[in-house]
Design an enzyme around this catalytic site. Structure first.
Site, PDB file in Angstrom:
ATOM      1  N   ALA A  11      -1.682   9.386   0.521  1.00  0.00           N
ATOM      2  CA  ALA A  11      -2.669   9.356  -1.214  1.00  0.00           C
ATOM      3  C   ALA A  11      -3.033  10.145  -1.208  1.00  0.00           C
ATOM      4  O   ALA A  11      -3.197  11.380  -0.943  1.00  0.00           O
ATOM      5  CB  ALA A  11      -4.372   8.573  -0.917  1.00  0.00           C
TER       6      ALA A  11
ATOM      7  N   GLY B  90      -0.137   6.779   2.529  1.00  0.00           N
ATOM      8  CA  GLY B  90       0.292   5.529   1.653  1.00  0.00           C
ATOM      9  C   GLY B  90       1.654   5.190   1.091  1.00  0.00           C
ATOM     10  O   GLY B  90       2.311   4.502   0.570  1.00  0.00           O
TER      11      GLY B  90
ATOM     12  N   GLU C 137       2.857   2.761   3.238  1.00  0.00           N
ATOM     13  CA  GLU C 137       2.400   1.940   2.453  1.00  0.00           C
ATOM     14  C   GLU C 137       3.197   0.875   1.969  1.00  0.00           C
ATOM     15  O   GLU C 137       3.627   0.209   1.542  1.00  0.00           O
ATOM     16  CB  GLU C 137       0.765   2.054   2.649  1.00  0.00           C
ATOM     17  CG  GLU C 137       0.358   1.946   3.260  1.00  0.00           C
ATOM     18  CD  GLU C 137      -1.154   2.234   3.595  1.00  0.00           C
ATOM     19  OE1 GLU C 137      -1.249   3.008   2.488  1.00  0.00           O
ATOM     20  OE2 GLU C 137      -1.996   1.168   3.490  1.00  0.00           O
TER      21      GLU C 137
ATOM     22  N   GLU D 197      -5.249   8.269   9.209  1.00  0.00           N
ATOM     23  CA  GLU D 197      -6.161   7.799   8.584  1.00  0.00           C
ATOM     24  C   GLU D 197      -7.816   7.714   9.119  1.00  0.00           C
ATOM     25  O   GLU D 197      -8.264   7.982   8.956  1.00  0.00           O
ATOM     26  CB  GLU D 197      -6.155   6.494   7.545  1.00  0.00           C
ATOM     27  CG  GLU D 197      -4.876   6.957   6.160  1.00  0.00           C
ATOM     28  CD  GLU D 197      -4.037   6.259   6.435  1.00  0.00           C
ATOM     29  OE1 GLU D 197      -3.185   6.319   7.473  1.00  0.00           O
ATOM     30  OE2 GLU D 197      -3.180   5.936   5.381  1.00  0.00           O
TER      31      GLU D 197
END
Lengths: 84, 267
Positions: free
Chosen positions: B69, B122, B125, B145
């Site tokens: 992210a 991310g 992911e 994270e």
């Protein structure tokens, strides 16, 4: 499989040779107690790249949290030696 | 729309294979612009699928597949609005990115992530929504994270749990450490390890092989073997938003954004 009888000096020498070759720095410019961030001029992403190459070369798994605070080749060699 | 070139990504169809290429410097961080273009992609997917038998997701940047992210955007935008607005904004972002991820996860054709270098947060992911992960030997996978006081928010935990044993999931999640491609293959995350710089070529060869089989049978096999954990994905959004409200998160984000540390990517 990397020979498990390698001494810390051998491990250190191989790290210095690998780092010099990959980051295109003359081998003679690297010393065991150098700060590798400064000597090699690398950032954190390049450090991860170096970590991956070291894991492959020595056939070890080296969790990156074990590198926290490690900035010289000698200490790095000790961390790897502990995994051989 | 068979072809698109945006500011963060582009796509094209070659030999019946959709290639989605990420190219947002510095390392394909997923912020609002990338999300908007990913939404555009999933909006076009139904049309693309009609003339394709596989999808490959890859990065054209040298640094890696995706660093996760866009934490700078997240932190900076949160500074300009109230805490309640920031929390609402995060929930909306998560709802949108989950729709994108779920759509790719459920795509009616096989999907392949061809990854190299940094495949973090991310980015990890995004790779996990694909049916296969083909990794360059220099790829590294990580869920960092927790060091920000958060959990992965783009569907990472349920999808990692879908693919791997819980021991590995907990190790990756609770330590925040990164693992290399060989380790990722040994635990069943990566299906093939490619030589340095060869992941996309291997992914193309794999997509060509996949294209030899009956499309309907392939889809039936995919749906049978790869259920989508919708309920856990919903709970992940709720938990992420709950954690995002903690003061430690703002401090963690600020530390990351303002860091001049040489090791911000190390746990």
């Amino acid at each position: 499989m990397y020979p498990s009888m390698a001494t810390i000096d051998q491990t250190l020498d191989e790290i210095l040779t690998l780092a010099a070759s990959h980051f295109k720095v003359p081998r003679g410019r690297l010393s065991p107690d150098d700060d590798f961030f400064k000597t090699l001029g690398i950032d954190s992403l390049q450090t991860l790249d170096l970590l991956t190459r070291l894991e492959q070369h020595f056939d070890v798994e080296l969790p990156d949290y074990e590198l926290q605070g490690v900035s010289d080749f000698r200490t790095l060699a000790g961390r790897i030696q502990a995994r051989l | 729309m068979n072809q698109f070139t945006g500011q963060s990504l582009s796509w094209d169809v070659k030999d019946g294979v959709i290639e989605l290429s990420l190219h947002r410097a510095p390392c394909n961080e997923i912020g609002s612009r990338t999300l908007g273009e990913l939404e555009k992609f999933v909006g076009a997917l139904a049309g693309l699928v009609a003339e394709s038998h596989a999808l490959i997701v890859h990065s054209s940047l040298e640094c890696g597949f995706c660093a996760g992210a866009d934490l700078r955007e997240l932190y900076q935008s949160a500074q300009k609005i109230s805490k309640n607005e920031a929390r609402q904004g995060v929930r909306e972002f998560l709802e949108r990115i989950h729709r994108v991820m779920n759509t790719i996860d459920a795509a009616p054709i096989p999907t392949i992530a061809a990854v190299h270098g940094v495949t973090f947060g991310g980015g990890f992911e995004l790779a996990l929504v694909c049916d296969l992960i083909i990794a360059d030997k220099m790829a590294r996978f990580c869920f960092p994270e927790l060091r920000l006081g958060l959990i992965p928010g783009f569907g990472g935990i349920p999808r990692l749990k879908r693919d791997l044993g819980n021991g590995v999931v907990r190790d990756l999640l609770l330590t925040g450490r990164s693992i290399n491609a060989t380790k990722a293959q040994s635990v069943g995350l990566v299906s093939q390890v490619a030589a340095e710089g060869e992941a996309l070529r291997v992914a193309r060869a794999t997509a060509a092989q996949i294209g030899k089989f009956d499309r309907r049978t392939t889809l039936a096999a995919k749906q049978f073997i790869k259920p989508i954990p919708y309920e856990e994905l919903r709970r992940e959004i709720d938990l992420f938003c709950e954690l995002f409200a903690q003061p430690a998160v703002e401090a963690g984000l600020r530390k990351f954004v303002e860091s001049t540390d040489a090791q911000p990517y190390l746990p």
